[in-house]
Motif scaffolding. Sequence first.
Motif, short mmCIF file in Angstrom:
data_model
loop_
_atom_site.label_atom_id
_atom_site.label_comp_id
_atom_site.label_asym_id
_atom_site.label_seq_id
_atom_site.Cartn_x
_atom_site.Cartn_y
_atom_site.Cartn_z
N SER A 1 0.82 -1.21 0.00
CA SER A 1 0.00 0.00 0.00
C SER A 1 0.86 1.26 0.00
O SER A 1 0.43 2.32 -0.47
CB SER A 1 -0.94 0.01 1.20
N TYR B 1 -6.56 -6.29 -9.69
CA TYR B 1 -6.43 -5.71 -8.36
C TYR B 1 -4.97 -5.34 -8.10
O TYR B 1 -4.06 -5.94 -8.69
CB TYR B 1 -6.88 -6.70 -7.27
N ARG C 1 -1.84 -5.76 -5.89
CA ARG C 1 -1.46 -6.95 -5.14
C ARG C 1 -0.07 -6.82 -4.53
O ARG C 1 0.77 -6.05 -5.01
CB ARG C 1 -1.47 -8.18 -6.06
N ARG D 1 -8.35 -10.62 -1.85
CA ARG D 1 -8.62 -9.18 -2.04
C ARG D 1 -9.20 -8.52 -0.81
O ARG D 1 -9.21 -7.30 -0.68
CB ARG D 1 -9.56 -8.98 -3.22
N SER E 1 -6.69 -5.12 -0.37
CA SER E 1 -6.43 -4.99 -1.81
C SER E 1 -7.62 -4.33 -2.49
O SER E 1 -7.44 -3.49 -3.39
CB SER E 1 -6.16 -6.37 -2.41
N THR F 1 -6.94 -0.66 -4.34
CA THR F 1 -7.01 -0.61 -5.80
C THR F 1 -7.63 0.70 -6.26
O THR F 1 -7.29 1.23 -7.33
CB THR F 1 -7.80 -1.81 -6.35
#
Length: 418
Positions: free
Chosen positions: A140, A185, A187, A201, A220, A224
């Motif tokens: 992130s 997504y 990841r 996710r 996730s 995203t």
Amino acid sequence: IDFCGRAQRLQPPADEVYSSDALWGAQWTLSPLWTLLTPRVASSWIHFFLEAYQRGGWLPQAPVNAKYSPIMCAQHQQSLIVSSYQKGIRDFNTNQAWEAIWHDLTTPGVELERGGFAGDRHLEAYMKLGYVPDEVGPVSSTMEYAYDDWAASRFGLALGRTNQAAQLLKRSRNYRNVFDPQTQYVRRRHQDGSWVEPFDRFRYGTEGGWNGPGFVEGTSWIYTFFVPQDLPGLIQLLGRETFNTRLEEGFAKGYVDLSNEPNLQAPFLFNYSGKPWLTQQYSRRVLRDYFELSPYTGSVGEEDEGQMSAYFVLLSMGLFEMDGGCAVRPYYDLSSPLFDRVVLHLDPAYYPGGTFTIEARGNSATNLYIQSATLNGRPLNEARLFHADVAKGGRLVLQMGPKPNEQWGHAASPQSQP
């Protein structure tokens, strides 16, 4: 006591010393509210940041008791500096501010002898690989560092630092390096480029605290959508239909998390994907379902020293800033106001307009959709309001109704890089 434990006397124009660990995510909450309603507070914070930079060599991301706290990640405090400058709050040393931001975004963070941590902990790997690998830290951080890069690039562009701005703008697209086109997504990714398996996710958080692998206070699914600097690019990667369907499903099934910073932009994403009436619907739902008057549960999630209250105030006015107000020509994303009439009393030291009024005619719990809008008597057909128009004073009139007007809000659809 400064960041190195020495007694100091504040040097004007610095006038306050602040303590806070809640600047992470403030680009969507406190920063827009301060720059709009209390520019003097924004200016005071910036002078404190620059005082800290002079004393300690870094801008403080979380200045707890005037220390470089290791709490949270990224450098979102810089958004307040950039947004303030773009809005005309310029009573600070802009060259020094640029020097500090450039330093912090190009110098790997360090442990300090007196405790704490300054700068971005995972910046070295990010600069080398274009993402934060699983062996180093949370994926992130790639998303958040990329946003910081974009915000700083806009400041550099405004100051004529075109080469440095171009470098940061290029880096701001690093979010694509952790986007998996197969799953569609963001990841976790290894240093060798392979994806971390198994993939979930909805797995929340990180392993081993804020600095471990995973997603800092998110998933996730949530991260995203964390591309405020390039939503057109993200929509292109996902496809408009997938973008909208996934987001609507997220509201319906509770995947959206409006109790924490990384997902506060969710209701306003529809302004960028061709369905602004859904921004109006979901932003009003946030006010209805997430906030109340009880002293026990009135705040959503963790208040974070004013962040969630600031979020409520902004949404109540029908305003938001997707990119944290850092565009060279900053603007507010529009939605459905809670109140029939809001009058902003502008600080004459920064904004000459006197007052700016937001009027929602026919507004009610059911009449929550914008049918049409005028700005100072002229039709407004886009779901954004430029800050310069607010600063000049005037009146935004929204005609509200019970059903969506799917024709309104599309003209000159908001872009994240004006």
